[in-house]
Scaffold this motif. Structure first.
Motif, PDB file in Angstrom:
ATOM      1  N   MET A   2       0.726  -1.084   0.077  1.00 49.96           N
ATOM      2  CA  MET A   2       0.121  -0.114  -0.218  1.00 49.96           C
ATOM      3  C   MET A   2       0.847   1.348  -0.020  1.00 49.96           C
ATOM      4  O   MET A   2       0.608   2.172  -0.845  1.00 49.96           O
ATOM      5  CB  MET A   2      -1.233   0.179   1.487  1.00 49.96           C
ATOM      6  N   ILE A  37      -4.868   6.129   1.923  1.00 50.13           N
ATOM      7  CA  ILE A  37      -5.920   5.973   2.187  1.00 50.13           C
ATOM      8  C   ILE A  37      -5.982   4.866   1.654  1.00 50.13           C
ATOM      9  O   ILE A  37      -6.422   3.812   1.879  1.00 50.13           O
ATOM     10  CB  ILE A  37      -6.533   6.951   0.965  1.00 50.13           C
ATOM     11  N   ALA A  38      -5.147   3.986   0.789  1.00 54.68           N
ATOM     12  CA  ALA A  38      -4.965   2.692   0.472  1.00 54.68           C
ATOM     13  C   ALA A  38      -4.119   1.730   1.884  1.00 54.68           C
ATOM     14  O   ALA A  38      -4.798   0.659   1.831  1.00 54.68           O
ATOM     15  CB  ALA A  38      -3.300   2.779  -0.038  1.00 54.68           C
ATOM     16  N   THR A  39      -3.188   2.567   2.701  1.00 59.34           N
ATOM     17  CA  THR A  39      -3.458   1.694   4.068  1.00 59.34           C
ATOM     18  C   THR A  39      -4.506   1.338   4.817  1.00 59.34           C
ATOM     19  O   THR A  39      -4.871   0.270   4.784  1.00 59.34           O
ATOM     20  CB  THR A  39      -2.337   1.989   4.640  1.00 59.34           C
ATOM     21  N   TYR A  40      -5.210   2.619   4.155  1.00 62.16           N
ATOM     22  CA  TYR A  40      -6.615   2.647   5.303  1.00 62.16           C
ATOM     23  C   TYR A  40      -7.530   1.880   5.302  1.00 62.16           C
ATOM     24  O   TYR A  40      -8.379   0.852   5.677  1.00 62.16           O
ATOM     25  CB  TYR A  40      -7.247   4.158   6.090  1.00 62.16           C
ATOM     26  N   GLY A  41      -7.950   1.992   3.448  1.00 62.93           N
ATOM     27  CA  GLY A  41      -8.759   0.537   3.158  1.00 62.93           C
ATOM     28  C   GLY A  41      -8.203  -0.719   2.936  1.00 62.93           C
ATOM     29  O   GLY A  41      -8.843  -1.756   3.387  1.00 62.93           O
ATOM     30  N   LEU A  42      -7.047  -0.672   3.040  1.00 58.51           N
ATOM     31  CA  LEU A  42      -6.364  -2.299   3.513  1.00 58.51           C
ATOM     32  C   LEU A  42      -6.912  -2.883   4.798  1.00 58.51           C
ATOM     33  O   LEU A  42      -7.310  -4.316   5.694  1.00 58.51           O
ATOM     34  CB  LEU A  42      -5.002  -2.559   3.221  1.00 58.51           C
ATOM     35  N   ARG A  75      -8.897  -1.987   6.829  1.00 55.43           N
ATOM     36  CA  ARG A  75     -10.850  -1.986   6.628  1.00 55.43           C
ATOM     37  C   ARG A  75     -11.289  -2.841   6.004  1.00 55.43           C
ATOM     38  O   ARG A  75     -12.447  -3.734   6.133  1.00 55.43           O
ATOM     39  CB  ARG A  75     -11.578  -0.493   6.247  1.00 55.43           C
ATOM     40  N   SER A  76      -9.882  -3.718   5.451  1.00 57.03           N
ATOM     41  CA  SER A  76     -10.713  -5.340   4.330  1.00 57.03           C
ATOM     42  C   SER A  76     -10.491  -6.277   5.526  1.00 57.03           C
ATOM     43  O   SER A  76     -10.024  -6.431   6.155  1.00 57.03           O
ATOM     44  CB  SER A  76      -9.568  -5.028   2.937  1.00 57.03           C
TER      45      SER A  76
END
Length: 138
Positions: A24, A55-60, A62-63
């Motif tokens: 990320m 944003i990519a790290t946060y999205g990961l 939350r996944s």
């Protein structure tokens, strides 16, 4: 070019860690590189890299891939190797019994829904010195 060299370094480091978080960060670095190719200023490149990486790290996180599976330790066969093993109970006193397992006396309790009858049982959970068992198909 420095941005893309950093992406390569981060991806290589990711192979050693086994998480997706460095990937990320690599996406953020790649976004900074694309911003540099467009001709943006150094400050804009850093801001884009930071925002996209965050944003990519946060999205990961939350996944489903970013969450660690939390299992109850008393039922986890990776923690307690007794779970899934069988034992023989000769007599029950209500939903409790005392039996020999691995050369020692253990208190045994029936799992909810199990039948109190003499026979072979499977260990489902370990609570202190009590084995929670269920009926076996054997």
């Amino acid at each position: 070019m420095i941005w893309f060299i950093l992406v390569g370094v981060v991806v290589i480091l990711e192979m050693f860690t086994g998480t997706f978080y460095l990937l990320m960060i690599g996406i953020g670095l790649a976004a900074g590189g694309v911003t540099a190719l467009v001709g943006a200023s150094d400050g804009a490149q850093l801001v884009v890299a930071a925002i996209v990486g965050s944003i990519a790290t946060y999205g990961l996180r939350r996944s489903k891939w970013g969450r660690t599976a939390r299992r109850e330790v008393a039922r986890d066969p990776n923690v307690n190797l007794d779970i899934g093993q069988t034992l023989v109970v000769d007599a029950w006193s209500g939903n409790a019994a005392r039996t020999t397992y691995r050369g020692a006396q253990w208190d045994v309790e029936l799992e909810h829904g199990a039948r109190a009858q003499p026979g072979v049982f499977v260990i489902r959970e370990v609570r202190g010195s009590r084995l929670i068992v269920a009926n076996s198909d054997k």
